[in-house]
Design a protein around this motif. Structure first.
Motif, PDB file in Angstrom:
ATOM      1  N   LEU A   1      -1.714  -7.393   0.798  1.00  9.92           N
ATOM      2  CA  LEU A   1      -0.594  -8.179   1.319  1.00  9.92           C
ATOM      3  C   LEU A   1       0.724  -7.410   1.182  1.00  9.92           C
ATOM      4  O   LEU A   1       1.612  -7.533   2.031  1.00  9.92           O
ATOM      5  CB  LEU A   1      -0.500  -9.520   0.585  1.00  9.92           C
ATOM      6  N   ILE A   2       0.874  -6.631   0.115  1.00 14.90           N
ATOM      7  CA  ILE A   2       2.094  -5.830  -0.058  1.00 14.90           C
ATOM      8  C   ILE A   2       2.222  -4.798   1.064  1.00 14.90           C
ATOM      9  O   ILE A   2       3.285  -4.642   1.674  1.00 14.90           O
ATOM     10  CB  ILE A   2       2.088  -5.124  -1.434  1.00 14.90           C
ATOM     11  N   VAL A   3       1.134  -4.093   1.343  1.00 12.39           N
ATOM     12  CA  VAL A   3       1.168  -3.083   2.405  1.00 12.39           C
ATOM     13  C   VAL A   3       1.405  -3.729   3.763  1.00 12.39           C
ATOM     14  O   VAL A   3       2.182  -3.232   4.588  1.00 12.39           O
ATOM     15  CB  VAL A   3      -0.138  -2.260   2.409  1.00 12.39           C
ATOM     16  N   GLN A   4       0.751  -4.846   4.008  1.00 16.95           N
ATOM     17  CA  GLN A   4       0.955  -5.550   5.276  1.00 16.95           C
ATOM     18  C   GLN A   4       2.411  -5.985   5.421  1.00 16.95           C
ATOM     19  O   GLN A   4       2.998  -5.875   6.498  1.00 16.95           O
ATOM     20  CB  GLN A   4       0.037  -6.771   5.350  1.00 16.95           C
ATOM     21  N   ASP A   5       3.003  -6.452   4.324  1.00 14.79           N
ATOM     22  CA  ASP A   5       4.391  -6.922   4.356  1.00 14.79           C
ATOM     23  C   ASP A   5       5.363  -5.769   4.612  1.00 14.79           C
ATOM     24  O   ASP A   5       6.327  -5.904   5.385  1.00 14.79           O
ATOM     25  CB  ASP A   5       4.723  -7.606   3.031  1.00 14.79           C
ATOM     26  N   LEU A   6       5.111  -4.604   3.985  1.00 15.05           N
ATOM     27  CA  LEU A   6       6.026  -3.475   4.126  1.00 15.05           C
ATOM     28  C   LEU A   6       5.848  -2.729   5.445  1.00 15.05           C
ATOM     29  O   LEU A   6       6.812  -2.211   6.002  1.00 15.05           O
ATOM     30  CB  LEU A   6       5.841  -2.506   2.949  1.00 15.05           C
ATOM     31  N   LEU A   7       4.591  -2.675   5.934  1.00 16.85           N
ATOM     32  CA  LEU A   7       4.323  -1.914   7.164  1.00 16.85           C
ATOM     33  C   LEU A   7       4.210  -2.804   8.397  1.00 16.85           C
ATOM     34  O   LEU A   7       4.369  -2.320   9.518  1.00 16.85           O
ATOM     35  CB  LEU A   7       3.033  -1.099   7.004  1.00 16.85           C
ATOM     36  N   GLY A   8       3.908  -4.086   8.200  1.00 23.53           N
ATOM     37  CA  GLY A   8       3.823  -5.007   9.320  1.00 23.53           C
ATOM     38  C   GLY A   8       2.678  -4.735  10.275  1.00 23.53           C
ATOM     39  O   GLY A   8       2.772  -5.034  11.464  1.00 23.53           O
TER      40      GLY A   8
ATOM     41  N   SER B   1      -3.796  -3.020  10.572  1.00 20.84           N
ATOM     42  CA  SER B   1      -4.684  -1.859  10.584  1.00 20.84           C
ATOM     43  C   SER B   1      -4.604  -1.058   9.288  1.00 20.84           C
ATOM     44  O   SER B   1      -5.528  -0.325   8.942  1.00 20.84           O
ATOM     45  CB  SER B   1      -4.356  -0.935  11.765  1.00 20.84           C
ATOM     46  N   PHE B   2      -3.471  -1.201   8.569  1.00 26.46           N
ATOM     47  CA  PHE B   2      -3.295  -0.469   7.320  1.00 26.46           C
ATOM     48  C   PHE B   2      -3.605  -1.322   6.093  1.00 26.46           C
ATOM     49  O   PHE B   2      -3.393  -0.884   4.965  1.00 26.46           O
ATOM     50  CB  PHE B   2      -1.864   0.053   7.220  1.00 26.46           C
ATOM     51  N   ALA B   3      -4.104  -2.535   6.304  1.00 28.08           N
ATOM     52  CA  ALA B   3      -4.334  -3.455   5.188  1.00 28.08           C
ATOM     53  C   ALA B   3      -5.437  -2.972   4.254  1.00 28.08           C
ATOM     54  O   ALA B   3      -5.498  -3.375   3.090  1.00 28.08           O
ATOM     55  CB  ALA B   3      -4.684  -4.854   5.715  1.00 28.08           C
ATOM     56  N   GLY B   4      -6.316  -2.115   4.753  1.00 29.05           N
ATOM     57  CA  GLY B   4      -7.381  -1.600   3.903  1.00 29.05           C
ATOM     58  C   GLY B   4      -6.978  -0.410   3.065  1.00 29.05           C
ATOM     59  O   GLY B   4      -7.747   0.030   2.192  1.00 29.05           O
ATOM     60  N   ILE B   5      -5.762   0.123   3.293  1.00 28.52           N
ATOM     61  CA  ILE B   5      -5.317   1.313   2.565  1.00 28.52           C
ATOM     62  C   ILE B   5      -5.215   1.082   1.054  1.00 28.52           C
ATOM     63  O   ILE B   5      -5.625   1.943   0.272  1.00 28.52           O
ATOM     64  CB  ILE B   5      -3.987   1.830   3.138  1.00 28.52           C
ATOM     65  N   PRO B   6      -4.664  -0.059   0.578  1.00 29.15           N
ATOM     66  CA  PRO B   6      -4.600  -0.248  -0.872  1.00 29.15           C
ATOM     67  C   PRO B   6      -5.961  -0.152  -1.547  1.00 29.15           C
ATOM     68  O   PRO B   6      -6.108   0.520  -2.576  1.00 29.15           O
ATOM     69  CB  PRO B   6      -4.007  -1.656  -1.013  1.00 29.15           C
ATOM     70  N   ALA B   7      -6.972  -0.810  -0.986  1.00 29.48           N
ATOM     71  CA  ALA B   7      -8.307  -0.747  -1.582  1.00 29.48           C
ATOM     72  C   ALA B   7      -8.823   0.686  -1.578  1.00 29.48           C
ATOM     73  O   ALA B   7      -9.460   1.134  -2.538  1.00 29.48           O
ATOM     74  CB  ALA B   7      -9.268  -1.660  -0.819  1.00 29.48           C
ATOM     75  N   ALA B   8      -8.521   1.418  -0.498  1.00 24.14           N
ATOM     76  CA  ALA B   8      -8.966   2.811  -0.417  1.00 24.14           C
ATOM     77  C   ALA B   8      -8.275   3.664  -1.474  1.00 24.14           C
ATOM     78  O   ALA B   8      -8.921   4.478  -2.157  1.00 24.14           O
ATOM     79  CB  ALA B   8      -8.677   3.360   0.977  1.00 24.14           C
ATOM     80  N   LEU B   9      -6.956   3.503  -1.621  1.00 24.11           N
ATOM     81  CA  LEU B   9      -6.221   4.291  -2.608  1.00 24.11           C
ATOM     82  C   LEU B   9      -6.651   3.950  -4.027  1.00 24.11           C
ATOM     83  O   LEU B   9      -6.821   4.843  -4.877  1.00 24.11           O
ATOM     84  CB  LEU B   9      -4.714   4.056  -2.444  1.00 24.11           C
ATOM     85  N   VAL B  10      -6.811   2.667  -4.299  1.00 18.18           N
ATOM     86  CA  VAL B  10      -7.235   2.239  -5.639  1.00 18.18           C
ATOM     87  C   VAL B  10      -8.609   2.805  -5.970  1.00 18.18           C
ATOM     88  O   VAL B  10      -8.845   3.309  -7.077  1.00 18.18           O
ATOM     89  CB  VAL B  10      -7.232   0.705  -5.741  1.00 18.18           C
ATOM     90  N   THR B  11      -9.520   2.747  -5.012  1.00 19.19           N
ATOM     91  CA  THR B  11     -10.864   3.236  -5.287  1.00 19.19           C
ATOM     92  C   THR B  11     -10.922   4.766  -5.340  1.00 19.19           C
ATOM     93  O   THR B  11     -11.713   5.337  -6.091  1.00 19.19           O
ATOM     94  CB  THR B  11     -11.869   2.704  -4.259  1.00 19.19           C
ATOM     95  N   LEU B  12     -10.063   5.448  -4.563  1.00 17.76           N
ATOM     96  CA  LEU B  12      -9.973   6.905  -4.688  1.00 17.76           C
ATOM     97  C   LEU B  12      -9.424   7.293  -6.058  1.00 17.76           C
ATOM     98  O   LEU B  12      -9.910   8.237  -6.699  1.00 17.76           O
ATOM     99  CB  LEU B  12      -9.085   7.487  -3.589  1.00 17.76           C
ATOM    100  N   GLY B  13      -8.406   6.571  -6.506  1.00 13.46           N
ATOM    101  CA  GLY B  13      -7.875   6.812  -7.841  1.00 13.46           C
ATOM    102  C   GLY B  13      -8.905   6.519  -8.910  1.00 13.46           C
ATOM    103  O   GLY B  13      -9.011   7.238  -9.911  1.00 13.46           O
TER     104      GLY B  13
END
Length: 429
Positions: free
Chosen positions: A44-51, A54-66
């Motif tokens: 929701l944070i990424v969706q709010d900042l980027l609007g 399509s990028f809503a899955g990026i947080p899960a990807a970054l967290v899991t990469l980390g």
């Protein structure tokens, strides 16, 4: 590391086993609270900042990469220096990452947000790796139950975390910070506390003790209680490692893909943050709360049988998610509870298979390497889930995930083939 008096050795080992579990349980309560923040509001944070969805899955990807990188590092640290140092370092790094998410959200800094989510992933992977600490001194017939005790303690924090979204949101706003950053304030404090608890109280280190026990057994020393260190599982060696890894990989992919897009799906159909928090908290409860029963079932009826049960429950979750109306809270709750339960079955049975297939000489680094694979595959599914939903639908994603869970059937069939004669191996990356 071992006591000089061998007379009451068995009692000493049992006391240390129980004390280790208690320390892990307390740390996991805090670790669970930190884990919930990224699940609930990261997308929701990424969706709010980027609007852009399509990028809503990026947080899960970054967290899991980390979490992939940290799983490797924590595994290596634990292998050489023990669980205490490895787990404490992972949790504290995750806490610093959560603090970075708060700062990035407040400053609307997308690059800092992405870096911080990556570092925050260290806390999520360490939260999972902590389950191994409770098994180091467990007997083979207690291993799944030991995993379950560690996991069920995560429920207290993990279920409470999402339900504090509004409370932490108001607290964040009182500090002049966007409400969505609130849960990450909780995560920062929770992860750091979990790390400090392990660093201060996980003494003597259970993994180092287990290594000493294995060496004593190898040297044929007469120590009461060392005869149960070896695995009695029929699926051992390289076969056991690959079976356990595959079970956990498939359950992680299905769970992350569907879970990541559920908050976005709900928001698009008029559900508020409190409703999202309720669904996610019940999902996380289903991931961890049944663990005590699951652990006993895995120890009693077998690892492969429960792996098969995981596939069936995940299939039901995918079908339910695809079929229920988007405005049905009850339907979404049932779907996400099934999703969490299927993941629970797969993680505990897969973990037990891995422990059975390894020895202390290679166990921690093998566990870390496996968690790297799990995180990398999870990152891919988290990133692709947003693209899939943006170009098709949430229902299509859910149905595909359920069908993928059926791949557990051939894995179980293969695991019941002729047992491997190889010695316990290790997996390196």
């Amino acid at each position: 590391m071992l006591p000089s008096d061998k007379t009451n050795f068995s009692e000493w080992r049992e006391r240390l086993y129980k004390r280790t579990l208690l320390t892990v349980v307390i740390s996991q309560i805090f670790g669970g609270a930190g884990l919930a923040a990224g699940v609930t509001v990261g997308a929701l944070i990424v969706q709010d900042l980027l609007g852009n969805d399509s990028f809503a899955g990026i947080p899960a990807a970054l967290v899991t990469l980390g979490s992939a990188l940290s799983a490797y590092l924590v595994g290596r640290l634990s292998q050489h220096y023990g669980r205490r140092l490895g787990l404490a370092a992972g949790f504290i790094a995750g806490g610093l990452g959560a603090a970075g998410v708060v700062a990035a959200t407040a400053a609307h800094q997308i690059p800092l947000l992405f870096v911080s989510l990556f570092v925050y992933g260290a806390g999520t992977s360490t939260n999972l790796q902590a389950r191994y600490a409770g098994t180091d001194l467990a007997k083979p017939t207690q291993r799944a139950t030991a995993v379950s005790i560690a996991m069920v303690s995560t429920t207290l924090g993990a279920v409470g975390g999402p339900n504090l979204v509004n409370v932490m949101g108001r607290f964040a706003e009182s500090l002049g910070i966007p409400a969505l950053a609130g849960p990450f304030i909780l995560a920062a404090a929770a992860f750091i506390l979990a790390g400090l608890i392990l660093h201060l109280f996980l003494r003597p280190d259970p993994f180092l003790v287990a290594k000493d026990l294995a060496e004593a057994q190898k040297s044929n020393k007469e120590l009461d209680g060392t005869t149960d260190i070896r695995s009695n599982s029929p699926v051992t060696g390289t076969r056991g490692i690959w079976v356990g890894t595959t079970v956990m990989l498939l359950t992680q992919v299905v769970m992350i893909a569907i879970m990541t897009m559920t908050p976005i799906h709900m928001k698009h159909h008029g559900h508020g943050l409190s409703e999202v928090g309720l669904v996610i908290s019940l999902h996380i409860a289903a991931m961890f709360l049944p663990s005590l029963v699951t652990g006993m079932l895995v120890d009693k009826i077998g690892r492969t049988a429960m792996s098969l049960a995981s596939g069936a429950v995940l299939l039901a979750a995918g079908i339910t998610s695809a079929a229920v109306p988007a405005d049905s809270m009850l339907g979404l709750i049932v779907a996400l509870v099934l999703l969490g339960l299927g993941w629970n079955f797969g993680l505990i049975s897969g973990t037990a298979i891995i422990i059975d297939a390894t020895q202390p000489a290679n166990r921690a680094k093998t566990q870390g390497a496996i968690d790297v694979l799990i995180a990398l595959v999870g990152a891919s599914s988290g990133a692709l889930s947003g693209i899939v939903v943006a170009n098709s639908s949430y229902a299509a994603l859910s149905l595909a995930g359920g069908i993928m869970a059926l791949l557990l059937v051939p894995v179980v069939i293969w695991s019941r083939g002729k047992p491997s004669k190889e010695k316990s191996g290790s997996m390196t990356l």
